[in-house]
Design a protein around this motif. Structure first.
Motif, short mmCIF file in Angstrom:
data_model
loop_
_atom_site.label_atom_id
_atom_site.label_comp_id
_atom_site.label_asym_id
_atom_site.label_seq_id
_atom_site.Cartn_x
_atom_site.Cartn_y
_atom_site.Cartn_z
N ARG A 1 0.84 -1.19 0.00
CA ARG A 1 0.00 0.00 0.00
C ARG A 1 0.88 1.25 0.00
NH1 ARG A 1 -2.93 -3.69 -0.86
NH2 ARG A 1 -5.00 -4.10 0.03
N ARG B 1 -1.69 -9.93 4.86
CA ARG B 1 -3.09 -9.79 4.46
C ARG B 1 -3.88 -9.05 5.53
NH1 ARG B 1 -7.71 -12.15 5.52
NH2 ARG B 1 -6.70 -13.72 6.84
N ARG B 2 -3.63 -9.36 6.81
CA ARG B 2 -4.34 -8.66 7.89
C ARG B 2 -3.95 -7.18 7.94
NH1 ARG B 2 -3.55 -13.69 10.56
NH2 ARG B 2 -1.60 -12.95 11.53
N GLU C 1 -3.11 -5.42 5.36
CA GLU C 1 -3.80 -4.79 4.24
C GLU C 1 -5.25 -4.48 4.59
OE1 GLU C 1 -1.41 -6.83 0.48
OE2 GLU C 1 -3.17 -7.82 1.34
N GLN C 2 -5.93 -5.43 5.24
CA GLN C 2 -7.32 -5.21 5.64
C GLN C 2 -7.41 -4.06 6.63
OE1 GLN C 2 -8.33 -9.10 7.10
NE2 GLN C 2 -9.01 -9.85 5.08
N GLN C 3 -6.50 -4.03 7.57
CA GLN C 3 -6.50 -2.97 8.58
C GLN C 3 -6.22 -1.61 7.93
OE1 GLN C 3 -3.12 -2.42 11.43
NE2 GLN C 3 -4.61 -3.18 12.91
N ASP D 1 -6.78 -0.70 4.82
CA ASP D 1 -7.91 -0.28 3.98
C ASP D 1 -9.11 0.17 4.81
OD1 ASP D 1 -6.38 -0.95 1.78
OD2 ASP D 1 -7.28 -2.93 1.52
N ALA D 2 -9.25 -0.40 6.00
CA ALA D 2 -10.41 -0.07 6.83
C ALA D 2 -10.19 1.16 7.71
CB ALA D 2 -10.78 -1.26 7.71
#
Length: 300
Positions: A139, A254-255, A257-259, A261-262
């Motif tokens: 990111r 992956r976690r 990335e989710q964090q 993005d959120a």
């Protein structure tokens, strides 16, 4: 001037200083990398250096032996260097500083540092730094900023990166320098990048580019940024390959990335839960990246 050696008589028209210290606040070597890029791009010439003898424990920041073109060996000591650049069209120039964080006598070091700045006419310091954060390498690098000037604050707010300082805890030499600079009526602006915590020692071109972009925008400079796109792509490809080797590492990224993005804001987030051998991950990534660099050098 105590503890400082000048290469020549310093100019008095360097109204702005850009500084970066290596070490704790130089994650991904982003801050020092950005200043070194500016020095090279602008063609800034070295003006002065701080004698390391009183400020460094040399078993921690060791001098290095290098071979000169004539084959002779020379000792290179830890370098805390000032560089000067003047605009071709006249007017004010820049004082640029890059060096490792000193180990001791910080107040004495700070006085010597700011004495150089004042002698060169500095009225504003632009500080670059980067911290390890729960940021994935896939990111964009987040950058936040703070400042002591109301007009600059409005500008940074317009860019969406101004953050009122809320941190409490251990600090680095740059904070000490900026605190002392305020008492000398020197304004300051600080840019802080967030680099992936699992890549603490690898030079991160994306983080360097992010800090460079904001500093150049503030200072109305147009440095050559053309080499960054390829360097960033190569870096991410190498890290992707290293991450793909281990399932736990893949899940951790992956976690992140989710964090990322959120997240509603740009403040550092706590690390996600889950099993991760950070030391093993960092070692594997460093080993992989080193082999990639050695392989590239061997094929050149």
């Amino acid at each position: 001037m105590d503890h400082v050696a000048f290469d020549r008589e310093p100019p008095t028209t360097l109204a702005t200083m850009v500084m970066a210290f290596g070490g704790w606040i130089d994650a991904g070597r982003a801050a020092t990398g950005a200043v070194r890029h500016l020095v090279r791009d602008l063609g800034a010439e070295r003006l002065a250096l701080i004698d390391p003898e009183e400020f460094f424990v040399l078993t921690q920041e060791r001098p290095e032996v290098r071979l000169r073109p004539d084959g002779e060996r020379e000792i290179q000591w830890p370098r805390s260097e000032f560089f000067a650049w003047h605009q071709e069209a006249g007017g004010h120039g820049l004082l640029l500083f890059c060096g490792p964080e000193p180990h001791q006598r910080w107040r004495t070091y700070t006085k010597a540092f700011l004495d150089v700045a004042e002698r060169c006419g500095v009225r504003r310091i632009v500080s670059l730094g980067a911290l390890l954060a729960s940021a994935p390498h896939t990111r964009p690098i987040r950058v936040t900023a703070r400042c002591t000037d109301a007009a600059v604050r409005s500008l940074l707010e317009g860019w969406g990166i101004y953050r009122l300082p809320t941190y409490e805890g251990p600090t680095g030499i740059s904070s000490v320098v900026l605190d002392a600079a305020e008492r000398r009526d020197i304004q300051h602006v600080g840019f802080m990048g967030q680099a992936p915590h699992y890549l603490p020692d690898s030079e991160n071109p994306a983080a360097i580019q992010a800090l460079m972009s904001y500093a150049a925008r503030l200072l109305r400079l147009s440095p050559d940024m053309s080499g960054f796109a390829e360097a960033i792509q190569e870096f991410r490809t190498q890290v992707d390959r290293a991450v793909a080797k281990d399932r736990a590492t893949r899940e951790h990224v992956r976690r992140l990335e989710q964090q990322y993005d959120a997240a509603a804001g740009d403040e550092p987030q706590p690390l996600p839960d889950g099993e991760l051998d950070s030391e093993k991950l960092m070692q594997e990534l460093e080993d992989f990246l080193r082999k990639q660099r050695e392989g590239g050098a061997g094929s050149a």
